[in-house]
Motif scaffolding. Sequence first.
Motif, PDB file in Angstrom:
ATOM      1  N   ILE A  92       0.836  -1.201   0.000  1.00 59.82           N
ATOM      2  CA  ILE A  92       0.000   0.000   0.000  1.00 59.82           C
ATOM      3  C   ILE A  92       0.875   1.257   0.000  1.00 59.82           C
ATOM      4  CG2 ILE A  92      -1.592   1.368   1.407  1.00 59.82           C
ATOM      5  CD1 ILE A  92      -2.928  -1.203   2.263  1.00 59.82           C
ATOM      6  N   ARG A  93       1.898   1.257   0.846  1.00 62.49           N
ATOM      7  CA  ARG A  93       2.762   2.441   0.942  1.00 62.49           C
ATOM      8  C   ARG A  93       3.501   2.694  -0.379  1.00 62.49           C
ATOM      9  NH1 ARG A  93       7.551   4.294   3.917  1.00 62.49           N
ATOM     10  NH2 ARG A  93       8.325   2.169   4.064  1.00 62.49           N
ATOM     11  N   PHE A  94       3.903   1.610  -1.048  1.00 60.40           N
ATOM     12  CA  PHE A  94       4.560   1.764  -2.346  1.00 60.40           C
ATOM     13  C   PHE A  94       3.580   2.346  -3.366  1.00 60.40           C
ATOM     14  CE2 PHE A  94       5.945   0.307  -6.525  1.00 60.40           C
ATOM     15  CZ  PHE A  94       7.286   0.649  -6.507  1.00 60.40           C
ATOM     16  N   PHE A  95       2.344   1.849  -3.361  1.00 59.18           N
ATOM     17  CA  PHE A  95       1.315   2.355  -4.270  1.00 59.18           C
ATOM     18  C   PHE A  95       1.106   3.850  -4.067  1.00 59.18           C
ATOM     19  CE2 PHE A  95      -3.238   3.511  -4.331  1.00 59.18           C
ATOM     20  CZ  PHE A  95      -3.443   3.537  -5.705  1.00 59.18           C
ATOM     21  N   LEU A  96       0.966   4.285  -2.809  1.00 58.16           N
ATOM     22  CA  LEU A  96       0.780   5.705  -2.535  1.00 58.16           C
ATOM     23  C   LEU A  96       1.998   6.516  -2.988  1.00 58.16           C
ATOM     24  CD1 LEU A  96      -0.836   5.447   1.022  1.00 58.16           C
ATOM     25  CD2 LEU A  96      -1.987   5.951  -1.140  1.00 58.16           C
ATOM     26  N   GLY A  97       3.186   5.923  -2.851  1.00 59.90           N
ATOM     27  CA  GLY A  97       4.401   6.600  -3.291  1.00 59.90           C
ATOM     28  C   GLY A  97       4.469   6.795  -4.795  1.00 59.90           C
ATOM     29  N   ALA A 104       3.709   8.965   2.786  1.00 63.70           N
ATOM     30  CA  ALA A 104       2.603   8.187   3.348  1.00 63.70           C
ATOM     31  C   ALA A 104       3.119   7.252   4.437  1.00 63.70           C
ATOM     32  CB  ALA A 104       1.915   7.394   2.247  1.00 63.70           C
ATOM     33  N   ARG A 105       2.290   7.064   5.461  1.00 62.52           N
ATOM     34  CA  ARG A 105       2.655   6.190   6.575  1.00 62.52           C
ATOM     35  C   ARG A 105       1.455   5.347   6.974  1.00 62.52           C
ATOM     36  NH1 ARG A 105       4.813   9.611  11.448  1.00 62.52           N
ATOM     37  NH2 ARG A 105       2.728  10.493  11.196  1.00 62.52           N
ATOM     38  N   GLY A 127      -0.654  11.751   3.902  1.00 63.53           N
ATOM     39  CA  GLY A 127       0.245  12.890   3.901  1.00 63.53           C
ATOM     40  C   GLY A 127      -0.034  13.817   2.736  1.00 63.53           C
ATOM     41  N   ALA A 128       0.925  14.674   2.426  1.00 65.46           N
ATOM     42  CA  ALA A 128       0.759  15.652   1.344  1.00 65.46           C
ATOM     43  C   ALA A 128       1.055  15.031  -0.016  1.00 65.46           C
ATOM     44  CB  ALA A 128       1.668  16.853   1.580  1.00 65.46           C
ATOM     45  N   PHE A 129       0.440  15.603  -1.025  1.00 63.84           N
ATOM     46  CA  PHE A 129       0.705  15.228  -2.416  1.00 63.84           C
ATOM     47  C   PHE A 129       1.856  16.102  -2.911  1.00 63.84           C
ATOM     48  CE2 PHE A 129      -0.043  16.389  -6.894  1.00 63.84           C
ATOM     49  CZ  PHE A 129       0.055  15.144  -7.487  1.00 63.84           C
ATOM     50  N   TYR A 130       2.942  15.473  -3.389  1.00 66.43           N
ATOM     51  CA  TYR A 130       4.149  16.215  -3.756  1.00 66.43           C
ATOM     52  C   TYR A 130       4.407  16.196  -5.257  1.00 66.43           C
ATOM     53  CZ  TYR A 130       5.530  16.594   1.140  1.00 66.43           C
ATOM     54  OH  TYR A 130       5.580  16.895   2.477  1.00 66.43           O
ATOM     55  N   ARG A 131       4.675  17.393  -5.790  1.00 66.22           N
ATOM     56  CA  ARG A 131       5.200  17.539  -7.147  1.00 66.22           C
ATOM     57  C   ARG A 131       6.682  17.895  -7.068  1.00 66.22           C
ATOM     58  NH1 ARG A 131       1.380  17.555 -11.057  1.00 66.22           N
ATOM     59  NH2 ARG A 131      -0.785  17.920 -10.403  1.00 66.22           N
ATOM     60  N   ILE A 132       7.405  17.597  -8.138  1.00 63.47           N
ATOM     61  CA  ILE A 132       8.845  17.851  -8.159  1.00 63.47           C
ATOM     62  C   ILE A 132       9.099  19.336  -8.407  1.00 63.47           C
ATOM     63  CG2 ILE A 132      11.021  17.318  -9.300  1.00 63.47           C
ATOM     64  CD1 ILE A 132       9.817  14.596 -10.029  1.00 63.47           C
TER      65      ILE A 132
END
Length: 294
Positions: A92-97, A104-105, A127-132
């Motif tokens: 799940i954590r990999f999917f969110l990543g 994500a935790r 957690g937050a959604f991150y863009r580069i």
Amino acid sequence: MLMITLFVQNRGSAIPAQQLPEKRREEVRRHQIDDSLRNASKVKVIFQGNRVFTSQELYEQMERSRNTNSAKPFALKTPFYSEDLQHDLEGIRFFLGTKGYLMARYTGPEVQVTENQTQVILHIEEGAFYRIGKLEVVGNRLFPTEQLIAMSGLKIGEPINVRDIQEKVFTGIRKEYDDHGYIQAEINFNPTFNVPFIGASVGVVDVELEVDEGRLFTIRSIGFLGVKKSEEELLRSQLFLHEGDVMRQNLLEASLVTLNQLGQFEEIRLKDVIVRTNSHLSTVDLDFQLSRKK
């Protein structure tokens, strides 16, 4: 609901688990979870805290995280064990990543035993959604910065993707260095996370790729194990690498293909090549282990 109060025997007296030292308490808790899951006839998973992705989407990722060829390919198939659950949660954590939620935790699990089933409660923090934001490369000499950024698959303004980090940054860029003789090169991914305020749902991650190229390695010797000396000349003629050449991983792999095409030996794989490195001299010795077909 059946409430379970756990006690541990110690010199004839029963001590509540809550009074044990923290490390021992966690161990007891883990055993309790194992027993509950292993003996359950039915297991139900309940997600809490997820905002962006539905519980059904997260549960599907638990199922996909399993190896379909394993004895227990499906999530929460009984009997179940806590290490299986941890594996599913990492899925799940990999999917969110891969969707931009790199921070994500999860916490838990909490296990509740009822008369009809065992409930596994999982707390998910997306957690937050991150863009580069910024992209920077330091320490590189062999490849220009623009080329390494292109290899990384990272693009300014796009969501951060842990799969790209894993497959293109760590594996992809490292392989390019291996193919050019820098077999001890290391790639470090250094992120800096920025959010406008605590608890913000959107943020920016600045990325620094730190490269330690190491030294250029050449081949000092090539040997063959399991064959007669008279056969070595034929085998050497099939190789794309020779003594004194730069140690290129792609040419080693191509050499294995031609050796296997001879049809005289059991399949030769990379694990059958003994590679001994001499960091002081920046050289490698290669020994091919061959097993003749019966």
